[in-house]
Design an enzyme around this catalytic site. Structure first.
Site: not given
Ligand code: AMP
Length: 125
Positions: A39-40, A97, A105-106, A110, A112
């Site tokens: 995770d970034i 999530n 958010e994405v 995914h 975690h």
């Molecule tokens: P969520 O809130 O469960 O959708 O988590 C999205 C996660 O993606 C967050 O923990 C971000 O830090 C992570 N994230 C966003 N962009 C990147 C990226 N380019 N590389 C790795 N992790 C990312």
């Protein structure tokens, strides 16, 4: 901004771009069904994301539409990533999530993997 988990898949999301190699990520794991990368913005000493290679918005979408092979492949990949990182003995937490209230958010499924310290209560109270 949290996403709407009922939305159609958007192939411009950041994890779709990572899968296509358009955005860099350190692949800790890569097989027919899944990849894993750090995770970034890590929220624990170990914070790894595991994503399926297929185009699925969320856990809901994946569990409804993915084939048995994709589901088995993805679940095994999550376990393998954690095991290979040495996380079984100390312990780890999985989080997926889904939608607005979870703050997803994405819009690409995914999971975690959090580890590396005592992780505290499951949810903020
Ligand atoms: P969520 O809130 O469960 O959708 O988590 C999205 C996660 O993606 C967050 O923990 C971000 O830090 C992570 N994230 C966003 N962009 C990147 C990226 N380019 N590389 C790795 N992790 C990312």
């Amino acid at each position: 901004m949290p996403i709407d988990a009922t939305q159609a898949y958007d192939d411009q999301n950041i994890f779709a771009k990572i899968l296509r190699g358009e955005i860099p990520a350190t692949r800790l794991y890569d097989d027919d069904y899944a990849i894993a990368f750090p995770d970034i913005a890590p929220q624990a000493p170990t914070h790894i994301l595991v994503i399926p290679k297929g185009a699925y918005v969320s856990w809901d979408d994946f569990s409804a539409r993915a084939s048995d092979a994709e589901i088995a492949g993805f679940v095994r990949a999550v376990g393998t990533v954690a095991r290979d990182a040495g996380l079984v003995a100390p312990g780890y937490r999985l989080l997926a999530n889904t939608g607005h209230d979870s703050h997803q958010e994405v819009p690409h499924l995914h999971v975690h993997i959090f580890a590396g310290r005592a992780l505290g209560p499951m949810l903020a109270r």
